[in-house]
Design an enzyme around this catalytic site. Structure first.
Site, PDB file in Angstrom:
ATOM      1  N   ASP A 194      -7.407  12.143  20.868  1.00 23.26           N
ATOM      2  CA  ASP A 194      -7.204  12.095  19.674  1.00 23.26           C
ATOM      3  C   ASP A 194      -7.950  11.779  19.136  1.00 23.26           C
ATOM      4  O   ASP A 194      -8.828  10.690  18.722  1.00 23.26           O
ATOM      5  CB  ASP A 194      -5.784  10.801  19.378  1.00 23.26           C
ATOM      6  CG  ASP A 194      -5.677  10.705  18.070  1.00 23.26           C
ATOM      7  OD1 ASP A 194      -5.452  11.354  17.239  1.00 23.26           O
ATOM      8  OD2 ASP A 194      -4.367   9.634  18.113  1.00 23.26           O
ATOM      9  N   LYS A 241     -10.586   9.900  12.892  1.00 24.92           N
ATOM     10  CA  LYS A 241     -10.836   8.371  13.168  1.00 24.92           C
ATOM     11  C   LYS A 241     -12.225   7.548  13.320  1.00 24.92           C
ATOM     12  O   LYS A 241     -13.056   8.669  12.752  1.00 24.92           O
ATOM     13  CB  LYS A 241     -10.107   8.195  14.363  1.00 24.92           C
ATOM     14  CG  LYS A 241      -8.617   8.244  14.709  1.00 24.92           C
ATOM     15  CD  LYS A 241      -8.580   8.159  16.085  1.00 24.92           C
ATOM     16  CE  LYS A 241      -7.030   7.789  17.001  1.00 24.92           C
ATOM     17  NZ  LYS A 241      -6.327   7.000  16.320  1.00 24.92           N
ATOM     18  N   GLU A 274       0.058  11.852  14.756  1.00 28.74           N
ATOM     19  CA  GLU A 274       0.526  13.473  15.837  1.00 28.74           C
ATOM     20  C   GLU A 274       0.832  13.494  17.116  1.00 28.74           C
ATOM     21  O   GLU A 274       1.827  14.358  17.548  1.00 28.74           O
ATOM     22  CB  GLU A 274      -1.187  14.167  16.526  1.00 28.74           C
ATOM     23  CG  GLU A 274      -1.885  13.297  17.929  1.00 28.74           C
ATOM     24  CD  GLU A 274      -1.966  12.267  17.773  1.00 28.74           C
ATOM     25  OE1 GLU A 274      -1.824  11.844  16.562  1.00 28.74           O
ATOM     26  OE2 GLU A 274      -2.111  11.120  19.020  1.00 28.74           O
ATOM     27  N   ARG A 285       3.773  11.769  17.478  1.00 27.82           N
ATOM     28  CA  ARG A 285       5.353  11.483  17.574  1.00 27.82           C
ATOM     29  C   ARG A 285       6.123  13.406  17.611  1.00 27.82           C
ATOM     30  O   ARG A 285       6.331  14.183  16.941  1.00 27.82           O
ATOM     31  CB  ARG A 285       5.828  10.965  16.051  1.00 27.82           C
ATOM     32  CG  ARG A 285       4.995  11.664  14.756  1.00 27.82           C
ATOM     33  CD  ARG A 285       5.189  10.188  13.805  1.00 27.82           C
ATOM     34  NE  ARG A 285       4.609   9.356  14.108  1.00 27.82           N
ATOM     35  CZ  ARG A 285       4.205   8.328  12.924  1.00 27.82           C
ATOM     36  NH1 ARG A 285       5.113   8.071  12.067  1.00 27.82           N
ATOM     37  NH2 ARG A 285       2.975   7.162  13.241  1.00 27.82           N
TER      38      ARG A 285
HETATM   39  N1  BES Z   1      -2.887   7.440  19.253  1.00 24.67           N
HETATM   40  C1  BES Z   1      -2.582   6.842  18.180  1.00 24.67           C
HETATM   41  C2  BES Z   1      -2.160   5.744  18.031  1.00 24.67           C
HETATM   42  C3  BES Z   1      -2.956   4.103  18.997  1.00 24.67           C
HETATM   43  C4  BES Z   1      -4.412   4.185  18.193  1.00 24.67           C
HETATM   44  C5  BES Z   1      -2.582   3.871  20.742  1.00 24.67           C
HETATM   45  C6  BES Z   1      -5.183   2.770  18.902  1.00 24.67           C
HETATM   46  C7  BES Z   1      -4.006   2.911  20.598  1.00 24.67           C
HETATM   47  C8  BES Z   1      -4.880   2.534  19.967  1.00 24.67           C
HETATM   48  C9  BES Z   1      -1.807   7.488  17.091  1.00 24.67           C
HETATM   49  O1  BES Z   1      -1.923   8.977  17.913  1.00 24.67           O
HETATM   50  C10 BES Z   1      -2.423   7.716  16.307  1.00 24.67           C
HETATM   51  O2  BES Z   1      -3.825   7.208  15.645  1.00 24.67           O
HETATM   52  N2  BES Z   1      -1.202   6.088  15.703  1.00 24.67           N
HETATM   53  C11 BES Z   1      -1.297   6.057  14.291  1.00 24.67           C
HETATM   54  C12 BES Z   1      -0.472   6.319  13.002  1.00 24.67           C
HETATM   55  C13 BES Z   1      -1.483   6.117  11.701  1.00 24.67           C
HETATM   56  C14 BES Z   1      -1.687   7.236  11.451  1.00 24.67           C
HETATM   57  C15 BES Z   1       0.361   6.364  10.800  1.00 24.67           C
HETATM   58  C16 BES Z   1      -1.698   4.650  14.028  1.00 24.67           C
HETATM   59  O3  BES Z   1      -1.695   4.308  14.879  1.00 24.67           O
HETATM   60  O4  BES Z   1      -2.956   4.192  12.859  1.00 24.67           O
HETATM   61 ZN    ZN Z   2      -2.260  10.129  19.273  1.00 20.85          ZN
HETATM   62 MN    MN Z   3      -3.902   9.445  16.578  1.00 21.54          MN
END
Ligand code: BES
Ligand code: ZN
Ligand code: MN
Length: 495
Positions: free
Chosen positions: A268, A275, A347, A349
């Site tokens: 991801d 990120k 992504e 969801r």
């Molecule tokens: N895979 C991540 C969630 C995540 C982040 C899990 C860090 C473990 C450690 C997910 O896809 C994500 O990036 N979520 C975002 C959502 C936001 C953009 C609404 C997040 O949590 O920042």
């Molecule tokens: Zn993710």
């Molecule tokens: Mn993500």
């Protein structure tokens, strides 16, 4: 490694090591008492001299005690109360004992930790899982010196009436350890090795080993089904997406299956909503929902649980590219609902929603999805509890009971309709983000819209699937929680 369940008196055994418990109040366990009288009080003397406190997990190794047939006696602290040992203390003592045994030259050992907080099935399976955890290493990516472990046989002593439970614990513990080890391997493997294709191949290998039915959907199949949301995530990557369904049928033909759905983002990057660089390597773990599903399927098949379970893995990469989704893009899901992608990093969801629509065709008794879904879940619950969401109280309570039994903690989170406000979009039926407040909840609210036709639960394992820092590595959670849940459900069905 050989494991066995045994009964009998400690003083009559001759192994290279005997593990016996003592308590903080100076009291000895039954086994320690027996050995102590054989050697004329040398165990008591060690306690009186202050060499071990009895605090849970404290250890002291005594060697060649006169008249004791076992070469070594490993004293281990079981905590304060000699009448009712706390599960937490017992587990700590067992772990400390195993750790010490692995460091010794002892070839075999007999554990006499028979003052149990729960039944012998629980104690024995916990012991096997802990041993596997202590011995776990990822193989294949570094030239590693061979770790020599002398220990090749472990004999677990239980009360006479607990032999059957103990044997059940052996079978369950071995199956669980195998499943968790697979989950850890898949998580720890880098994303240039553990690709969506690798996850599909792993599912195929499980299907071959245990004679399970399997279906693999390719990109073209997803297009035919109208999975516009899933495809919008996959399209920025050169790795082809896969949607794999594995069917284990240990129950009655007519019993509806429990369906497990795992998020399998093998990397991801965030996509166009890229990120930050720091710690980005850990986004190889973003497939641990899928890794959990495959680990559970392996454990359930290995244990031969009498229940029908379908494991579904939805997997792709989330990458930036010239043809990747962009913030503001609108996609149409298999359900017909449209989504405005306001952040391409939300992504998980997007791939889960189409999969939740797809799995209705299996006529599930219940659907449980498992996903490293939100950083916000880590803010809410840290690394102790998995976030549990459900549209059904009975299912939620069964999962909480399983979490308690497995000591694989989960905490129920809310799904009030009021949170839906945050997912409103000006241009589509729904937005894929709900802003900063309650980020884990709004992600679950999003999923719930696609799970209306069946009983559903969602496990957010962002904080519990792996550890960061010096001990970086996948934990194997929540495989124990889910296997306990399925085991309890299979027992209830039969009676
Ligand atoms: N895979 C991540 C969630 C995540 C982040 C899990 C860090 C473990 C450690 C997910 O896809 C994500 O990036 N979520 C975002 C959502 C936001 C953009 C609404 C997040 O949590 O920042
Ligand atoms: Zn993710
Ligand atoms: Mn993500």
């Amino acid at each position: 490694m050989e494991f066995s369940i045994k009964t009998g008196a400690a003083e009559k055994q001759s192994y290279s090591t005997a593990v016996v418990g003592i308590f903080e109040n100076g009291k000895l366990s039954a086994a320690a008492k027996a050995l102590d009288s054989q050697c004329n009080g040398l165990i008591k003397a060690a306690i009186t001299d202050g060499d071990i406190t009895g605090k849970a997990g404290s250890t002291l190794l005594l060697r060649h005690l006169p008249n004791v047939a076992c070469q070594r006696v490993l004293l281990v602290g079981l905590g304060a109360d000699s009448k009712a040992v706390e599960a937490k203390d017992w587990l700590e003592a067992m772990r400390a004992a195993l750790k010490t045994l692995l460091d010794l030259g002892s070839t075999d050992a007999a554990m006499f930790l028979t003052e149990l907080p729960e039944d012998a099935e629980w104690a024995v399976s916990q012991t096997l899982v802990t041993l596997a955890d202590l011995r776990y290493r990822l193989e294949g990516f570094k030239k590693q010196p061979e770790v020599k472990v002398a220990l090749n046989a472990l004999h677990l002593f239980v009360g006479k009436k607990a032999v059957e439970d103990g044997e059940a614990g052996l079978k369950l513990g071995q199956a669980l350890a195998a499943g968790m080890s697979l989950t850890k391997d898949l998580g720890n493997q880098p994303s240039n090795y553990c690709t969506p294709t690798h996850l599909a191949n792993t599912a195929q290998a499980i299907a071959d080993d245990y004679k399970l039915d399997i279906e693999v959907l390719e990109r073209a199949d997803m297009e035919k089904l109208g999975m516009g949301s899933l495809l919008s995530v996959a399209k920025g990557s050169i790795e082809p997406p896969k949607l794999v369904s594995l069917h284990y049928r240990g129950g009655n033909k007519k019993d509806k299956p429990v369906v497990l759905v795992g998020k399998g983002i093998t990397f991801d990057s965030g996509g166009i909503s890229l990120k930050p660089g720091e710690g980005m390597d850990e986004m190889k773990y973003d497939m641990l929902g899928a890794g959990t599903v495959l680990g559970v399927m392996k454990a359930v098949a290995e244990a031969g649980l009498p229940i029908n379970v379908t494991g579904v893995v939805v997997t792709c990469e989330n990458m930036p590219a010239g043809n990747a989704s962009k913030p503001g893009d609108i996609v149409t899901t298999m359900s017909g609902q449209t989504i405005e992608i306001l952040n391409t990093d939300a992504e998980g969801r997007l791939i889960l929603c189409d999969t939740l629509t797809y799995v209705a065709k299996f006529e599930p008794a219940a659907v449980i999805d498992i996903a490293t879904l939100t950083g916000a879940c880590i803010i809410a619950l840290g690394h102790v509890n998995t976030g549990l969401y459900a549209n059904d109280d009975a299912l939620a309570n069964d999962l909480l009971a399983a979490a308690q039994e497995a000591r694989d903690w989960a905490w129920r989170m809310p799904l009030n309709p009021e949170y839906d406000e945050q997912l409103k979009s000006n241009f589509a039926d729904i937005a894929n983000i709900g802003g900063r407040p309650a980020g884990s909840v709004t992600a679950a609210m999003f999923l719930q819209r696609f799970a209306k036709d069946y009983t559903w639960a969602h496990l957010d394992i962002a904080g519990t699937g792996w550890k960061s820092g010096a001990a970086k590595g996948a934990t194997g959670r929540p495989v124990p929680l889910l296997v306990s849940f399925l085991k309890n459900r299979s027992k209830r069905k039969k009676s």
